[in-house]
Design a protein around this motif. Structure first.
Motif, PDB file in Angstrom:
ATOM      1  N   SER A 260       2.137 -48.675   8.729  1.00 56.97           N
ATOM      2  CA  SER A 260       0.921 -48.820   8.127  1.00 56.97           C
ATOM      3  C   SER A 260       0.566 -49.771   7.167  1.00 56.97           C
ATOM      4  CB  SER A 260       0.272 -46.540   7.854  1.00 56.97           C
ATOM      5  OG  SER A 260       1.620 -47.261   6.460  1.00 56.97           O
ATOM      6  N   SER A 261      -0.922 -49.709   6.579  1.00 56.54           N
ATOM      7  CA  SER A 261      -0.820 -50.427   5.407  1.00 56.54           C
ATOM      8  C   SER A 261      -1.946 -49.154   4.549  1.00 56.54           C
ATOM      9  CB  SER A 261      -1.615 -51.460   5.637  1.00 56.54           C
ATOM     10  OG  SER A 261      -3.390 -51.421   5.939  1.00 56.54           O
ATOM     11  N   PRO A 262      -1.838 -49.151   3.236  1.00 54.83           N
ATOM     12  CA  PRO A 262      -1.110 -50.621   2.450  1.00 54.83           C
ATOM     13  C   PRO A 262       0.051 -49.543   1.926  1.00 54.83           C
ATOM     14  CG  PRO A 262      -2.796 -48.472   0.720  1.00 54.83           C
ATOM     15  CD  PRO A 262      -2.436 -49.078   2.370  1.00 54.83           C
ATOM     16  N   VAL A 263       1.166 -50.255   1.570  1.00 52.41           N
ATOM     17  CA  VAL A 263       2.320 -50.046   1.388  1.00 52.41           C
ATOM     18  C   VAL A 263       1.933 -48.527   0.912  1.00 52.41           C
ATOM     19  CG1 VAL A 263       4.029 -49.944  -0.594  1.00 52.41           C
ATOM     20  CG2 VAL A 263       2.843 -52.133   0.057  1.00 52.41           C
ATOM     21  N   PHE A 264       3.214 -47.185   1.518  1.00 46.57           N
ATOM     22  CA  PHE A 264       2.947 -46.730   0.680  1.00 46.57           C
ATOM     23  C   PHE A 264       3.766 -46.199  -0.992  1.00 46.57           C
ATOM     24  CE2 PHE A 264       5.851 -41.523   2.195  1.00 46.57           C
ATOM     25  CZ  PHE A 264       5.113 -41.144   0.861  1.00 46.57           C
ATOM     26  N   HIS A 265       4.797 -46.114  -0.707  1.00 48.39           N
ATOM     27  CA  HIS A 265       5.227 -47.074  -2.367  1.00 48.39           C
ATOM     28  C   HIS A 265       6.594 -47.952  -2.579  1.00 48.39           C
ATOM     29  CE1 HIS A 265       8.914 -44.480  -2.287  1.00 48.39           C
ATOM     30  NE2 HIS A 265       8.389 -43.484  -1.538  1.00 48.39           N
ATOM     31  N   SER A 266       6.352 -48.270  -4.073  1.00 51.35           N
ATOM     32  CA  SER A 266       6.903 -49.387  -4.425  1.00 51.35           C
ATOM     33  C   SER A 266       8.095 -48.066  -5.381  1.00 51.35           C
ATOM     34  CB  SER A 266       6.360 -50.657  -5.030  1.00 51.35           C
ATOM     35  OG  SER A 266       5.058 -50.112  -6.008  1.00 51.35           O
ATOM     36  N   THR A 267       9.690 -49.199  -5.108  1.00 48.92           N
ATOM     37  CA  THR A 267      10.562 -47.483  -5.844  1.00 48.92           C
ATOM     38  C   THR A 267      10.882 -48.597  -7.043  1.00 48.92           C
ATOM     39  OG1 THR A 267      10.947 -46.346  -3.962  1.00 48.92           O
ATOM     40  CG2 THR A 267      12.464 -46.537  -5.330  1.00 48.92           C
ATOM     41  N   LEU A 268      11.760 -48.292  -7.902  1.00 51.02           N
ATOM     42  CA  LEU A 268      12.249 -48.866  -9.096  1.00 51.02           C
ATOM     43  C   LEU A 268      13.704 -47.543  -9.090  1.00 51.02           C
ATOM     44  CD1 LEU A 268      11.708 -47.827 -11.716  1.00 51.02           C
ATOM     45  CD2 LEU A 268       9.726 -48.318 -11.299  1.00 51.02           C
ATOM     46  N   VAL A 269      14.500 -48.231  -9.610  1.00 55.85           N
ATOM     47  CA  VAL A 269      15.353 -47.658 -10.299  1.00 55.85           C
ATOM     48  C   VAL A 269      15.593 -47.762 -11.312  1.00 55.85           C
ATOM     49  CG1 VAL A 269      18.865 -47.054  -9.722  1.00 55.85           C
ATOM     50  CG2 VAL A 269      16.523 -47.582  -7.422  1.00 55.85           C
ATOM     51  N   CYS A 270      16.188 -46.691 -11.953  1.00 59.54           N
ATOM     52  CA  CYS A 270      16.662 -47.053 -14.028  1.00 59.54           C
ATOM     53  C   CYS A 270      17.082 -45.931 -13.995  1.00 59.54           C
ATOM     54  CB  CYS A 270      15.543 -46.786 -14.360  1.00 59.54           C
ATOM     55  SG  CYS A 270      14.343 -45.323 -14.672  1.00 59.54           S
ATOM     56  N   GLY A 271      17.336 -46.388 -15.061  1.00 57.72           N
ATOM     57  CA  GLY A 271      18.835 -44.407 -15.535  1.00 57.72           C
ATOM     58  C   GLY A 271      18.418 -42.959 -16.393  1.00 57.72           C
ATOM     59  N   ASP A 272      16.866 -43.536 -16.900  1.00 58.32           N
ATOM     60  CA  ASP A 272      16.730 -42.526 -17.404  1.00 58.32           C
ATOM     61  C   ASP A 272      15.055 -41.229 -17.472  1.00 58.32           C
ATOM     62  OD1 ASP A 272      15.164 -41.103 -20.039  1.00 58.32           O
ATOM     63  OD2 ASP A 272      16.506 -42.537 -21.509  1.00 58.32           O
ATOM     64  N   PHE A 273      15.152 -40.521 -16.605  1.00 61.57           N
ATOM     65  CA  PHE A 273      13.712 -40.353 -16.500  1.00 61.57           C
ATOM     66  C   PHE A 273      12.848 -40.072 -17.285  1.00 61.57           C
ATOM     67  CE2 PHE A 273      11.153 -36.350 -15.343  1.00 61.57           C
ATOM     68  CZ  PHE A 273      10.779 -36.706 -14.226  1.00 61.57           C
ATOM     69  N   GLU A 274      13.082 -39.390 -18.410  1.00 61.45           N
ATOM     70  CA  GLU A 274      11.836 -38.995 -19.380  1.00 61.45           C
ATOM     71  C   GLU A 274      11.598 -40.534 -19.672  1.00 61.45           C
ATOM     72  OE1 GLU A 274      10.605 -36.396 -19.331  1.00 61.45           O
ATOM     73  OE2 GLU A 274      11.947 -35.285 -18.351  1.00 61.45           O
ATOM     74  N   LEU A 275      11.830 -41.469 -20.109  1.00 59.28           N
ATOM     75  CA  LEU A 275      11.893 -42.423 -19.884  1.00 59.28           C
ATOM     76  C   LEU A 275      11.190 -43.328 -19.051  1.00 59.28           C
ATOM     77  CD1 LEU A 275      11.590 -45.545 -22.230  1.00 59.28           C
ATOM     78  CD2 LEU A 275      13.523 -46.034 -20.556  1.00 59.28           C
ATOM     79  N   ALA A 276      11.146 -43.320 -17.986  1.00 60.27           N
ATOM     80  CA  ALA A 276      10.208 -43.669 -16.545  1.00 60.27           C
ATOM     81  C   ALA A 276       9.330 -43.434 -16.237  1.00 60.27           C
ATOM     82  CB  ALA A 276      11.522 -43.525 -15.068  1.00 60.27           C
ATOM     83  N   ARG A 277       9.559 -41.613 -16.928  1.00 63.98           N
ATOM     84  CA  ARG A 277       8.089 -40.799 -16.512  1.00 63.98           C
ATOM     85  C   ARG A 277       6.929 -41.338 -18.128  1.00 63.98           C
ATOM     86  NH1 ARG A 277       7.064 -34.003 -16.487  1.00 63.98           N
ATOM     87  NH2 ARG A 277       5.298 -34.354 -15.207  1.00 63.98           N
ATOM     88  N   GLU A 278       7.708 -41.517 -19.176  1.00 61.92           N
ATOM     89  CA  GLU A 278       6.494 -41.682 -20.009  1.00 61.92           C
ATOM     90  C   GLU A 278       6.754 -43.589 -20.023  1.00 61.92           C
ATOM     91  OE1 GLU A 278       5.630 -44.330 -23.532  1.00 61.92           O
ATOM     92  OE2 GLU A 278       7.771 -44.624 -22.735  1.00 61.92           O
TER      93      GLU A 278
END
Length: 327
Positions: free
Chosen positions: A15-33
């Motif tokens: 399909s297009s467009p991309v479904f999602h691009s994914t990053l990995v990090c160590g802090d959920f609350e920081l990621a969300r903020e």
């Protein structure tokens, strides 16, 4: 131009467009903020499953996902292993696909290993799994299941995810890009392309053509980025564009490649209605520019969870069509 062998594409529709691009990090609350502040839209809690917790935010016509390990058991394919090795960084790009098993066989014949959502090597058929907790996201329909595979970063010149759901995913991207109203947010309308930093662009091109069914549509040098790139296009609808960027001079791609030691997803790029407005939006929220040219800029990943986001007010890949059939 180099085109895919039709025999390689007839059983698989990406399909297009991309479904999602994914990053990995160590802090959920920081990621969300950070994602909320970056895009001006509340990042949603995607729930926890398979040793991870996810936050999602819609960006243009796709989603950006931040995955945070909740299990720190190290092992092949684990998020904990990825985070320990690379730190916060882009992990993979995901597409929905019709025909994930034929695609798996094609990948396998190209020497690509791939894993399930728990990080286990898939040696036979791609397994199906049922719904996982979705946090604040829309619930899954009754009886829903999905077949998912993640490729080996090394084998596929960067991380790829392919998903074949039994029915439309509850949070599929908005397929009709709609710009933010004037004065609202950074003015993102749609994704333009995604960049992989690669050590050998010809080898990466051959993989995308042979295993994914892509066609080569352009090749160019970007002095501002210090790269020479091959652009490939594939998928249904307007198609997906991937840039295979080989460093030819000091710059962000060279730093990324040297730091990671293998080919990786390097940047996600988006179209904005006004480049100056977008730049002002990000700088007012504490983000800064890593590099820029006349018609585009890329944010410093040190302030965006280790992930580079690029923006342009024109199609930075001029052959990209916003409607109609893919080439």
């Amino acid at each position: 131009m180099q085109h895919a062998d039709p025999a390689q594409t007839e059983l698989v529709e990406i399909s297009s467009p991309v479904f999602h691009s994914t990053l990995v990090c160590g802090d959920f609350e920081l990621a969300r903020e950070t994602l909320t502040r970056l895009f001006g839209t509340q990042a949603q809690d995607g729930g926890s499953w398979s040793g991870r917790r996810a936050a999602f935010v819609p960006v243009g016509d796709a989603w950006v996902e931040a995955m945070v390990p909740t299990s720190f058991e190290r092992g092949r394919g684990s998020l904990a292993n990825f985070l320990a090795r690379f730190g916060s960084h882009w992990h993979s790009l995901a597409w929905t696909v019709a025909g994930v098993q034929p695609l798996a066989e094609r990948l396998r014949s190209a020497g690509v290993r791939f894993f399930d959502s728990a990080g286990q090597l898939i040696e036979g058929e791609v397994p199906a799994h049922g719904p996982f907790p979705v946090g604040e996201m829309e619930p899954f329909p009754e009886g829903w299941e999905s077949r998912v595979l993640f490729t080996s970063l090394r084998d596929s010149h960067g991380g790829l995810e392919f998903v074949e759901p039994s029915s439309p995913h509850p949070f599929l991207p908005r397929l009709s890009p709609v710009a933010h109203p004037a004065g609202d947010g950074p003015g993102i309308t749609a994704s333009t392309h995604y960049t992989f930093a690669v050590a050998d662009r010809a080898a990466a091109r051959d993989f995308w053509v042979r295993a994914i069914g892509a066609s080569v549509v352009a090749e160019s040098t970007n002095p501002a980025a210090g790269t020479h790139s091959i652009f490939v296009r594939f998928g249904t609808g307007r198609g997906n564009v991937v840039e295979l960027a080989e460093p030819v001079a000091p710059g962000a791609a060279q730093r990324d490649l040297e730091a990671c030691g293998i080919d990786m997803v390097h940047a996600s790029h988006f179209h904005v209605v006004d480049l100056v407005r977008a730049r002002d939006w990000f700088e007012a929220r504490g983000f800064r520019i890593e590099w820029s040219s006349e018609r585009q800029f890329v944010l410093d990943p040190a302030l965006t969870l280790g992930a580079r986001f690029g923006f342009t007010d024109t199609d930075s890949v001029p052959f990209l069509q916003r409607s109609g059939d893919s080439a």
